[in-house]
Design a protein around this motif. Structure first.
Motif, PDB file in Angstrom:
ATOM      1  N   GLU A 283       2.926  16.008 -47.142  1.00  0.00           N
ATOM      2  CA  GLU A 283       3.795  14.996 -46.543  1.00  0.00           C
ATOM      3  C   GLU A 283       5.157  15.561 -46.144  1.00  0.00           C
ATOM      4  N   ALA A 284       5.418  16.818 -46.521  1.00  0.00           N
ATOM      5  CA  ALA A 284       6.681  17.438 -46.133  1.00  0.00           C
ATOM      6  C   ALA A 284       6.566  18.105 -44.762  1.00  0.00           C
ATOM      7  N   VAL A 285       5.344  18.132 -44.242  1.00  0.00           N
ATOM      8  CA  VAL A 285       5.120  18.730 -42.929  1.00  0.00           C
ATOM      9  C   VAL A 285       4.873  17.583 -41.950  1.00  0.00           C
ATOM     10  N   VAL A 304      -9.499  17.151 -38.598  1.00  0.00           N
ATOM     11  CA  VAL A 304      -8.844  15.842 -38.638  1.00  0.00           C
ATOM     12  C   VAL A 304      -9.606  14.960 -39.613  1.00  0.00           C
ATOM     13  N   ALA A 305      -8.945  14.444 -40.637  1.00  0.00           N
ATOM     14  CA  ALA A 305      -9.608  13.513 -41.565  1.00  0.00           C
ATOM     15  C   ALA A 305      -8.838  12.199 -41.559  1.00  0.00           C
ATOM     16  N   PHE A 306      -9.510  11.151 -41.114  1.00  0.00           N
ATOM     17  CA  PHE A 306      -8.878   9.835 -41.068  1.00  0.00           C
ATOM     18  C   PHE A 306      -9.130   9.143 -42.403  1.00  0.00           C
ATOM     19  N   SER A 309      -4.864   4.581 -44.261  1.00  0.00           N
ATOM     20  CA  SER A 309      -3.432   4.478 -43.980  1.00  0.00           C
ATOM     21  C   SER A 309      -2.819   5.850 -43.692  1.00  0.00           C
ATOM     22  N   VAL A 310      -3.486   6.887 -44.143  1.00  0.00           N
ATOM     23  CA  VAL A 310      -2.969   8.247 -43.951  1.00  0.00           C
ATOM     24  C   VAL A 310      -3.977   9.051 -43.138  1.00  0.00           C
ATOM     25  N   ILE A 311      -3.441   9.920 -42.256  1.00  0.00           N
ATOM     26  CA  ILE A 311      -4.311  10.849 -41.538  1.00  0.00           C
ATOM     27  C   ILE A 311      -3.950  12.248 -42.006  1.00  0.00           C
ATOM     28  N   ARG A 312      -4.950  12.984 -42.475  1.00  0.00           N
ATOM     29  CA  ARG A 312      -4.681  14.345 -42.941  1.00  0.00           C
ATOM     30  C   ARG A 312      -5.251  15.341 -41.940  1.00  0.00           C
ATOM     31  N   ASP A 325       0.135  15.518 -43.530  1.00  0.00           N
ATOM     32  CA  ASP A 325      -0.163  14.095 -43.682  1.00  0.00           C
ATOM     33  C   ASP A 325       0.730  13.285 -42.755  1.00  0.00           C
ATOM     34  N   THR A 326       0.139  12.392 -41.977  1.00  0.00           N
ATOM     35  CA  THR A 326       0.957  11.453 -41.205  1.00  0.00           C
ATOM     36  C   THR A 326       0.408  10.066 -41.432  1.00  0.00           C
ATOM     37  N   PHE A 327       1.283   9.080 -41.312  1.00  0.00           N
ATOM     38  CA  PHE A 327       0.810   7.707 -41.470  1.00  0.00           C
ATOM     39  C   PHE A 327       0.037   7.275 -40.240  1.00  0.00           C
ATOM     40  N   ASN A 328      -0.913   6.426 -40.451  1.00  0.00           N
ATOM     41  CA  ASN A 328      -1.667   5.862 -39.347  1.00  0.00           C
ATOM     42  C   ASN A 328      -0.734   5.005 -38.500  1.00  0.00           C
ATOM     43  N   ASP A 329      -0.877   5.118 -37.184  1.00  0.00           N
ATOM     44  CA  ASP A 329      -0.096   4.303 -36.270  1.00  0.00           C
ATOM     45  C   ASP A 329      -1.072   3.717 -35.257  1.00  0.00           C
ATOM     46  N   GLN A 330      -1.138   2.388 -35.197  1.00  0.00           N
ATOM     47  CA  GLN A 330      -2.141   1.736 -34.350  1.00  0.00           C
ATOM     48  C   GLN A 330      -2.046   2.138 -32.883  1.00  0.00           C
ATOM     49  N   ARG A 331      -0.814   2.500 -32.447  1.00  0.00           N
ATOM     50  CA  ARG A 331      -0.641   2.762 -31.015  1.00  0.00           C
ATOM     51  C   ARG A 331      -0.966   4.193 -30.627  1.00  0.00           C
ATOM     52  N   THR A 332      -0.869   5.133 -31.571  1.00  0.00           N
ATOM     53  CA  THR A 332      -1.102   6.540 -31.242  1.00  0.00           C
ATOM     54  C   THR A 332      -2.321   7.067 -31.984  1.00  0.00           C
TER      55      THR A 332
END
Ligand SMILES: Nc1ncnc2c1ncn2[C@@H]1O[C@H](COP(=O)(O)OP(=O)(O)OP(=O)(O)O)[C@@H](O)[C@H]1O
Ligand SMILES: [Mg+2]
Lengths: 355, 262
Positions: A283-285, A304-306, A309-312, A325-332
């Motif tokens: 999550e620091a990246v 890519v692992a969905f 709530s988190v995408i790794r 790790d990034t948070f899921n965003d419905q638009r992107t």
């Protein structure tokens, strides 16, 4: 609540010349929830069994409220214990199981029955008193085991991997329930697990053990964010490693491929030209669409692992595979496999571990 | 295809005949006391014999005593060996097998030699002393069966964890054994008890040489002197045995699911 309740001094246990616990010192506050965390075979159960009195320490002392209990028989210790295998008495119904310790303490019948009802309510199984253990699910059995351990109002509660025989969903809900009950009763609790997520989620403090030694003691937040040894850093949570070359130890600069970065955590003892391992949590990246971080690197998406709530993502940074790790965003939608991305890392999130 | 099922039944039928035909023959023979028709006269004769009642009650009491003593010795021993002294198990196995290797005749001569009227402990001087001696002998004879029955029972439960769970709740070893371990292996203890009963009821050598009025001695006596009654007796002992086995089966079914593991 800085009142010491349980103290362990220089505890050693050897089995046939084989040291399993190698000099452990620990201090537990009253009402604290402490987790012993470590890989299989590191001696967690052995320490717990010495606190319970089932194993006699080879050397060292255990004291409760300032009194040495090292050689006290287990049935005199007034400790509650929950076992991985539930260990309910199969010949007794739920009510009799919970009442077992109360009968030994010769609590009068009416009081006993009231206490059993109270415990059944506490674990959310009111009305199950007449059922037999084999008529209950694993999660229910383990809750009864908890009630049985707590019924005689023990001074301390010990739990040895109480959730590892249950399925994932129940495991999470039961651990929350255990924590809630523990808070409500304010009972000093030692919990053993090899599951780092479990340890992080319910403990006041975590003791990380490795091969019979304490690696680190601290609150979950500290253990996760400020691991003091390489073992803790890699055992607790996922850790990314980036190889870098020291450019100037005095200025704390390193080179990662073509990029030069300043790393505050770089030890002054590092020598120019030496290879060091930079580590950071996923999550620091961050994916660098718009963000500007101290260290910006180019890479290719390798995986890519969905996860909901988190995408790794796993990003290949010049040979180093790094989890992001990034948070899921419905638009992107997440970047596709093989696309080129830029990632950003905050230099202050980077730890340097000696190789 | 007639196949496997058919042959399985053939084999089963042959086996059943092998066991049941002699039994049937004995049964028919036992009813032929009167020349012209089948009657239960031989059974009436047996049941009305005062010696049948007295010897049977004597052996029954001996069996009950032997069962109580046997359980009281074997249960704690097998339990502690399983709990704390695993390495002793082979030794236990061997010791409990000895009564099968040493013939009863040697056992009883040993008893008589050790406890005769001129020994330090002259048990054979009194009837009660001899009764104690014979019960001890029966316990020894039944030891292999009692130990195996109880040990098998202990294997079906998690002895160590149950013991630790009871101990940490404050129970001492005796309480743990009586309230937690024993009820959970009750059916196994019963089968040990039943085997002891079967051994004691039919036992001849010990009773005869110690000169006690046991059922085995009576059966032998009747067998040597009568024609139809021995067959009736044989059928009666079969009925007893099967009855006891049936009771164990029933208990097994209706007992709380003690042996079932989580
Ligand atoms: N009674 C015993 N006799 C001999 N060795 C033992 C005994 N109990 C434990 N050990 C050894 O001590 C070591 C530590 O065991 P322990 O059960 O404490 O590990 P643990 O951390 O609880 O592991 P796990 O997560 O697998 O439960 C193991 O190598 C084990 O083989
Ligand atoms: Mg363990």
């Amino acid at each position: 609540m800085a009142e010491e309740f349980l103290r362990i001094d220089k505890l050693v246990k050897t089995f046939g010349g084989n040291a399993v616990v190698k000099g452990v010192d620990l201090s537990f506050q009253r009402g604290e929830f402490v987790t012993l965390l470590g890989p299989s075979g590191c001696g967690k159960t052995t320490i717990l069994r010495m606190i319970a009195g089932f194993e006699r320490p080879t050397s060292g002392t255990i004291s409760v409220e300032g009194k040495d209990i090292t050689s006290l028989a287990p049935n005199q210790r007034k400790i509650g214990m929950v076992f991985q295998a539930y260990a309910l008495f199969p010949n007794m119904n739920v009510g009799d199981n919970i009442a077992f310790g109360l009968k030994i303490a010769s609590m009068p019948r009416e009081q006993r029955e009231a206490r059993v009802e109270e415990m059944l309510k506490l674990i959310g199984l009111a009305g199950y008193g007449k059922r037999f253990p084999f008529e209950l699910s694993g999660g229910q059995q383990q809750r009864v085991a908890l009630a049985r351990a707590l019924a005689p109002s023990p001074k301390m509660l010990l739990l040895d991997e109480p959730l590892s025989a249950l399925d994932a969903k129940i495991r999470v809900s039961l651990r929350e329930q255990i924590r809630e009950i523990q808070r409500e009763l304010g009972i000093t609790t030692v919990f053993v697990t090899h599951d780092q997520e479990e340890a992080l989620s319910i403990s006041d403090r975590i003791v990380v053990l490795n091969a019979g030694n304490i690696e680190q003691v601290g609150q979950p937040f500290e253990i996760y964010n400020k691991p003091t040894t390489r073992f803790v850093a890699t055992f607790v949570g996922t850790l990314n490693t980036l190889n870098a070359t020291v450019a100037d130890a005095g200025a704390k600069t390193v080179r990662i491929g073509e990029t030069t970065a300043t790393i505050p955590a770089l030890p002054t003892s590092a020598k120019a030209g030496e290879t060091v391992a930079l580590t950071m949590r996923p999550e620091a990246v961050a994916l660098a669409n718009g963000v500007d971080r101290d260290i910006m690197l180019e890479g290719k998406v390798a995986e890519v692992a969905f996860l909901g709530s988190v995408i790794r993502l796993k990003v290949d940074l010049g040979g180093n595979l790094v989890s992001v790790d990034t948070f899921n965003d419905q638009r992107t939608p997440p970047p596709a496999h093989g696309t080129s991305v830029r990632v950003g890392i905050a230099a202050s999130d980077v730890l340097v571990l000696s190789a | 295809m007639i196949g496997r099922r058919f042959w399985a039944w053939v084999v089963f039928g042959l086996g059943a005949a092998y066991f049941l035909l002699p039994l049937l023959a004995t049964f028919i023979f036992s009813m032929q006391m009167r020349r012209d028709r089948l009657t239960f006269d031989a059974y009436l004769s047996v049941f009305s014999d005062e010696r049948f009642q007295s010897t049977f009650s004597y052996s029954l009491v001996c069996a009950v005593c032997a069962i109580i003593v046997g359980v009281a010795i074997v249960l704690p021993a097998a339990y502690f060996v399983r709990l704390r002294l695993q390495w002793l198990r082979p030794v236990m196995e061997f010791i409990t097998l000895l009564p099968l290797i040493v013939p009863p005749i040697i056992l009883v001569f040993g008893h008589i030699k050790l406890f005769n009227s001129s020994s330090i402990l002259p048990l054979t001087n009194s009837t009660l002393g001899t009764d104690v001696l014979i019960v001890c002998g029966y316990v020894t004879l039944a030891l292999p069966y009692m130990y195996r029955a109880i040990d098998t029972g202990l294997r079906t439960i998690d002895v160590q964890t149950l013991t630790e769970a009871a101990t940490i709740l404050g129970a001492d070893p005796i309480r743990t054994m009586v309230q937690v371990i024993f009820p959970n292996i009750f059916v196994a203890v019963l089968s040990g008890a039943f085997l002891t009963f079967a051994i004691v009821i039919g036992e001849f050598v010990l009773a005869s040489l110690l000169n006690r009025p046991a059922f085995g001695v009576y059966m032998q006596n009747v067998g040597a002197n009568r024609a139809y009654e021995p067959s009736a007796l044989a059928i009666i002992s079969f009925a007893l045995t099967w009855g006891a086995m049936g009771v164990i089966q029933l208990l097994d079914r209706f007992a709380p699911k003690t042996a079932r593991q989580a």
